[in-house]
Write an enzyme that holds these catalytic residues in place. Structure first.
Site, PDB file in Angstrom:
ATOM      1  N   ASN A 106      47.872  23.540  44.682  1.00 59.81           N
ATOM      2  CA  ASN A 106      46.992  22.403  44.950  1.00 59.81           C
ATOM      3  C   ASN A 106      46.608  22.364  46.426  1.00 59.81           C
ATOM      4  O   ASN A 106      47.410  22.685  47.297  1.00 59.81           O
ATOM      5  CB  ASN A 106      47.678  21.103  44.540  1.00 59.81           C
ATOM      6  CG  ASN A 106      48.054  21.114  43.070  1.00 59.81           C
ATOM      7  OD1 ASN A 106      47.537  21.910  42.292  1.00 59.81           O
ATOM      8  ND2 ASN A 106      48.985  20.261  42.700  1.00 59.81           N
ATOM      9  N   VAL A 107      45.394  21.971  46.661  1.00 59.73           N
ATOM     10  CA  VAL A 107      44.868  21.889  48.036  1.00 59.73           C
ATOM     11  C   VAL A 107      44.754  20.431  48.477  1.00 59.73           C
ATOM     12  O   VAL A 107      44.125  20.139  49.482  1.00 59.73           O
ATOM     13  CB  VAL A 107      43.492  22.576  48.096  1.00 59.73           C
ATOM     14  CG1 VAL A 107      43.622  24.067  47.803  1.00 59.73           C
ATOM     15  CG2 VAL A 107      42.474  21.919  47.152  1.00 59.73           C
ATOM     16  N   ASP A 108      45.367  19.511  47.719  1.00 55.95           N
ATOM     17  CA  ASP A 108      45.107  18.067  47.860  1.00 55.95           C
ATOM     18  C   ASP A 108      46.050  17.323  48.796  1.00 55.95           C
ATOM     19  O   ASP A 108      45.911  16.094  48.959  1.00 55.95           O
ATOM     20  CB  ASP A 108      45.124  17.408  46.465  1.00 55.95           C
ATOM     21  CG  ASP A 108      46.468  17.555  45.747  1.00 55.95           C
ATOM     22  OD1 ASP A 108      46.504  17.347  44.518  1.00 55.95           O
ATOM     23  OD2 ASP A 108      47.482  17.856  46.418  1.00 55.95           O
ATOM     24  N   HIS A 123      47.116  28.175  48.081  1.00 57.54           N
ATOM     25  CA  HIS A 123      45.645  28.279  48.013  1.00 57.54           C
ATOM     26  C   HIS A 123      44.954  27.470  49.114  1.00 57.54           C
ATOM     27  O   HIS A 123      43.779  27.108  48.987  1.00 57.54           O
ATOM     28  CB  HIS A 123      45.145  27.830  46.633  1.00 57.54           C
ATOM     29  CG  HIS A 123      45.547  28.770  45.537  1.00 57.54           C
ATOM     30  ND1 HIS A 123      45.573  28.402  44.210  1.00 57.54           N
ATOM     31  CD2 HIS A 123      45.964  30.058  45.561  1.00 57.54           C
ATOM     32  CE1 HIS A 123      45.981  29.425  43.471  1.00 57.54           C
ATOM     33  NE2 HIS A 123      46.218  30.440  44.260  1.00 57.54           N
ATOM     34  N   CYS A 149      30.694  26.486  63.593  1.00 57.20           N
ATOM     35  CA  CYS A 149      31.845  26.848  64.422  1.00 57.20           C
ATOM     36  C   CYS A 149      31.479  26.655  65.891  1.00 57.20           C
ATOM     37  O   CYS A 149      30.475  27.202  66.354  1.00 57.20           O
ATOM     38  CB  CYS A 149      32.236  28.292  64.165  1.00 57.20           C
ATOM     39  SG  CYS A 149      33.585  28.844  65.223  1.00 57.20           S
ATOM     40  N   THR A 190      50.939  23.584  35.663  1.00 53.42           N
ATOM     41  CA  THR A 190      49.998  24.691  35.856  1.00 53.42           C
ATOM     42  C   THR A 190      49.741  25.426  34.545  1.00 53.42           C
ATOM     43  O   THR A 190      50.650  25.598  33.734  1.00 53.42           O
ATOM     44  CB  THR A 190      50.483  25.695  36.920  1.00 53.42           C
ATOM     45  OG1 THR A 190      49.495  26.716  37.082  1.00 53.42           O
ATOM     46  CG2 THR A 190      51.833  26.310  36.569  1.00 53.42           C
ATOM     47  N   SER A 191      48.504  25.860  34.358  1.00 48.72           N
ATOM     48  CA  SER A 191      48.128  26.598  33.143  1.00 48.72           C
ATOM     49  C   SER A 191      48.579  28.054  33.247  1.00 48.72           C
ATOM     50  O   SER A 191      48.481  28.804  32.285  1.00 48.72           O
ATOM     51  CB  SER A 191      46.607  26.544  32.976  1.00 48.72           C
ATOM     52  OG  SER A 191      45.978  27.065  34.150  1.00 48.72           O
TER      53      SER A 191
END
Ligand code: BV8
Length: 246
Positions: A106-108, A123, A149, A190-191
């Site tokens: 998760n990136v949350d 990730h 940037c 998770t799947s």
């Protein structure tokens, strides 16, 4: 394999005897916080897209404005949401076992908000901005459609790992080492379809760990697990921690 939502005593005993517990989480652990999983169809404006098609370098090269709108929509959604009892139970579990390694797809940022420390972000992180050219961490101007940037003028991109991109080396090495060393490996929400993350449970099993799956929809890997708890993580994990803390 035992498939039920109650927590087997033998599993609690295995956790009690464990030197090292490794946990891999996926989108399902944040589902009870109202954060849609990747399997869930996208809502509204995004319903026409598959997440897998948007989370790629090519999609960003083709339409960076669209991709930034998607990621800002997810940033707002996650910021509005709050960690759930599953996240808090994982944070508590770290104080109940000698060593816990938490790897998340998760990136949350929810595990960190719930108090988990040293989270391995397999990730990446939704709230980071990185230079598209060299991947360096940057601070983007949120008022522009595509932030640039400040070092080289290239587009900035969200600090997540897109499909077709390599997992950050340190995260990959630390996760593989933990999976190979642990006594109990918990695969939560998770799947187990996205690699190389989905290969960590196999690595743990091959090195003698007890492998546990917590998922209301048992995956194709459930049969090769020692325990498969067909339950929501926000229910099963607090139960597990309460039993372990007794
Ligand atoms: C790479 C960040 C190479 C971005 C993400 C081997 C075989 C087949 C394919 C491949 C392979 N190796 C590599 C591939 C290609 C690809 C891949 O795996 N494709 C899949 C689709 C087949 N992998 C890659 O591209 C990886 N990179 O291989 O690079 C390379 C090597 C060297 C040099 C250059 C290149 C990179 C993959 C990372 C992609 N980025 N996220 C973003 O978020 O925008 S992946 C993203 O999707 C998530 O991070 C997560 O990992 C994945 C979704 O999976 P889950 O988290 O499991 O979520 P999902 O929705 O699928 O399932 C939710 C589950 O929760 C369900 O089972 C449900 O039942 C359950 N649930 C629901 N409610 C609850 C619950 N569980 C508990 N409680 C509840 N309440």
């Amino acid at each position: 394999m035992t498939a039920n939502s109650d927590i087997p005593q033998a599993l609690i005993a295995a956790l009690r005897d464990a030197r090292h517990v490794c946990i891999l989480t996926g989108a399902g652990v944040s589902a009870e916080s109202g954060v849609p999983t990747f399997r869930d169809a996208q809502e509204g404006l995004w319903a026409q897209y598959r997440a897998e098609d948007l989370a790629t370098p090519d999609a960003f090269l083709t339409d960076p404005v669209l991709i930034w709108r998607w990621y800002r929509w997810r940033r707002d959604l996650v910021t509005e949401a709050a960690p759930n009892p599953g996240h808090y139970a994982i944070a508590q579990l770290a104080d109940l076992v000698p060593r816990l390694t938490l790897v998340t797809q998760n990136v949350d940022n929810m595990h960190q908000r719930a108090g988990s420390r040293d989270v391995i972000e397999f990730h990446g992180n939704l709230f980071e901005d990185r230079c598209f050219a060299d991947g360096s961490l940057q601070v983007g101007d949120d008022t522009t459609a595509v932030p640039l940037c400040s070092d080289c003028g290239s587009n900035l991109r969200p600090g997540v790992v897109w499909f077709g991109e390599a997992i950050p080396e340190q995260a990959l090495n630390e996760s593989c080492a933990a999976a190979a060393d642990c006594d109990v490996f918990l695969s939560v929400g998770t799947s187990s379809l996205v690699y190389p993350a989905a290969g960590l449970a196999d690595l743990a099993r091959e090195n003698g760990a007890k492998v546990v799956e917590i998922n209301p929809n048992p995956t194709m890997h459930a049969n090769s697990c020692d325990y498969s708890l067909a339950a929501n993580s926000g229910v099963a994990l607090p139960k597990m921690v309460n039993l372990l803390a007794r």
